[in-house]
Design a protein around this motif. Structure first.
Motif, PDB file in Angstrom:
ATOM      1  N   THR A 121      55.781 102.308  85.579  1.00  0.00           N
ATOM      2  CA  THR A 121      54.782 101.381  86.122  1.00  0.00           C
ATOM      3  C   THR A 121      55.460 100.321  86.971  1.00  0.00           C
ATOM      4  O   THR A 121      55.042 100.040  88.106  1.00  0.00           O
ATOM      5  CB  THR A 121      53.987 100.717  84.985  1.00  0.00           C
ATOM      6  OG1 THR A 121      53.290 101.712  84.243  1.00  0.00           O
ATOM      7  CG2 THR A 121      52.988  99.715  85.542  1.00  0.00           C
ATOM      8  N   ILE A 125      55.198  99.841  91.150  1.00  0.00           N
ATOM      9  CA  ILE A 125      54.839  98.573  91.796  1.00  0.00           C
ATOM     10  C   ILE A 125      55.971  98.113  92.703  1.00  0.00           C
ATOM     11  O   ILE A 125      55.764  97.716  93.855  1.00  0.00           O
ATOM     12  CB  ILE A 125      54.512  97.511  90.736  1.00  0.00           C
ATOM     13  CG1 ILE A 125      53.263  97.912  89.944  1.00  0.00           C
ATOM     14  CG2 ILE A 125      54.307  96.142  91.379  1.00  0.00           C
ATOM     15  CD1 ILE A 125      52.997  97.043  88.727  1.00  0.00           C
ATOM     16  N   TRP A 134      49.362 102.888  90.048  1.00  0.00           N
ATOM     17  CA  TRP A 134      49.871 101.852  89.147  1.00  0.00           C
ATOM     18  C   TRP A 134      49.346 102.014  87.728  1.00  0.00           C
ATOM     19  O   TRP A 134      50.030 101.656  86.781  1.00  0.00           O
ATOM     20  CB  TRP A 134      49.519 100.459  89.690  1.00  0.00           C
ATOM     21  CG  TRP A 134      50.217 100.123  90.976  1.00  0.00           C
ATOM     22  CD1 TRP A 134      50.917 100.975  91.777  1.00  0.00           C
ATOM     23  CD2 TRP A 134      50.267  98.848  91.620  1.00  0.00           C
ATOM     24  NE1 TRP A 134      51.405 100.320  92.881  1.00  0.00           N
ATOM     25  CE2 TRP A 134      51.026  99.009  92.816  1.00  0.00           C
ATOM     26  CE3 TRP A 134      49.751  97.596  91.320  1.00  0.00           C
ATOM     27  CZ2 TRP A 134      51.271  97.949  93.682  1.00  0.00           C
ATOM     28  CZ3 TRP A 134      49.997  96.538  92.195  1.00  0.00           C
ATOM     29  CH2 TRP A 134      50.746  96.719  93.366  1.00  0.00           C
TER      30      TRP A 134
END
Length: 392
Positions: A121, A125, A134
């Protein structure tokens, strides 16, 4: 006072901009360079006979993770271990590009929680992946497939995404005619990318994924991971997924699955199974490597075991000689028809050679006493056999 506030606001904005530039522009490449290092070394001593043999081989690798990182794979990189130019330099015909979609913080080989913070994650990002990725594991797998197709379009014919047996044969025919082309096969590292919904399998298949790892470093909806808790077997959902995969033109990958899951998959399927990347327990007795008797059962399905290049599976010696010794031991254990390459390149591992230097491995295999026929099988022919059987 307004000027003071304006000045402070300007400083804060500047700090945010500088922080964003560092986070998005420099930190992900820095992390990749550190995590996917090739140790400094002098040029390998490759005999003329080995070099000549290597140029005639079909070379295939069952597992690499460069799609996880923010590099243009059509250009020769200054970091990492795999890209299209280096694949061509190494005479690689087939490369499985695996989509990593979740990786727990504190990742280790013993036990990990699926509830731990997910490093992918943060990486998604930090590398400015599309917003849809995301919060969705499925979207991450599809996005990485899209990346490979984009590299194909930009490769000037040097990369062909392989989805069918005809695609595979076309790549091999083109190479036999002297064309510098690599066949890229897409896969997922862990079927948690299904997000617990069998209906999502169609979207992953349509995106191009043809190798399906059931697990990564944690137990998921399908059942137990090798690095989860309690050597759990398949869940009811896991059995549904395996049944469906066994009916599709894909390859099932048991790397990272628990031994119990592996045994249950063997019992309920009649297809060649693979362990895409790992090592041989009899050579290096660590948890990451399945027991030899289980490897023999997997080989008996007609499948192949991909030998990795990193220290945790070789017990320290990651030189071409060290990897060649493990391959020789694997041949003695599961047979010459069931051993392949499974580098785990760009999978957060340090290696002693990158994909452009694979002639050094061919040379080391010959030094270990492998015959030319055995070298041909291990370096790629065994892998080709499985994919020719499974793709349609």
């Amino acid at each position: 006072m307004k000027r003071v506030f304006k000045w402070i606001g300007g400083l804060l904005l500047l700090a945010v901009i500088v922080g964003a530039v560092v986070f998005f522009g420099f930190l992900p490449p820095y992390i990749e360079a550190k995590r996917n290092a090739v140790i400094d070394h002098a040029p390998f001593d490759v005999s003329g006979d080995a070099e000549a043999l290597h140029e005639t081989l079909i070379v295939g690798d069952l597992h690499a993770d460069p799609l996880l990182w923010s590099r243009d794979l059509t250009e020769r990189g200054t970091r990492g271990q795999v890209d299209i130019p280096r694949l061509i330099e190494g005479n690689v015909a087939l490369q499985v590009f695996t989509a990593v979609t979740k990786s727990p913080a504190g990742q280790n080989y013993e036990a990990n929680s699926a509830e731990a913070f997910d490093n992918i994650t943060l990486l998604a990002i930090g590398q400015l992946w599309p917003l849809r990725t995301w919060g969705s594991l499925k979207a991450r797998a599809i996005y990485q497939a899209e990346k490979l197709h984009q590299f194909e379009a930009a490769s000037d014919g040097q990369l062909k995404v392989v989805k069918t047996r005809a695609d595979l044969n076309a790549v091999l025919s083109a190479r036999a005619a002297g064309q510098p082309v690599v066949g890229g096969i897409l896969g997922i590292e862990g079927a948690h990318a299904l997000e617990g919904d069998l209906g999502n399998l169609g979207a992953l298949f349509d995106a191009g994924h043809r190798v399906y790892g059931l697990h990564h470093f944690f137990d998921n909806e399908l059942g137990g991971s090798l690095h989860g808790f309690g050597d759990a077997g398949l869940t009811a959902f896991g059995r549904q997924v395996v049944t469906e995969l066994a009916q599709r033109p894909v390859v099932i990958d048991l790397a990272h699955s628990s031994p119990q899951v592996a045994r249950e998959v063997i019992a309920m399927t009649d297809v060649p199974l693979i362990v895409s990347h790992g090592g041989l327990h009899g050579f290096c007795p660590v948890k990451r490597n399945f027991p030899d008797d289980l490897m023999q059962e997997i080989a008996a399905t007609g499948g192949v075991i991909g030998m990795g290049y990193w220290a945790d599976v070789t017990c320290g010696d990651i030189s071409p000689t060290g990897v060649a010794r493990m391959i020789k031991a694997a041949i003695e254990t599961v047979g010459e028809d069931h051993v392949s390459l499974g580098s785990d390149y760009d999978g957060s591992v340090e290696t002693a050679f990158d994909t452009s230097e694979l002639a050094a491995l061919t040379s080391a295999l010959l030094v270990q006493g492998l015959t030319e026929t055995q070298v041909r099988k291990v370096m790629g022919e065994n892998m080709v056999r499985v994919f020719r059987q499974q793709l349609n």
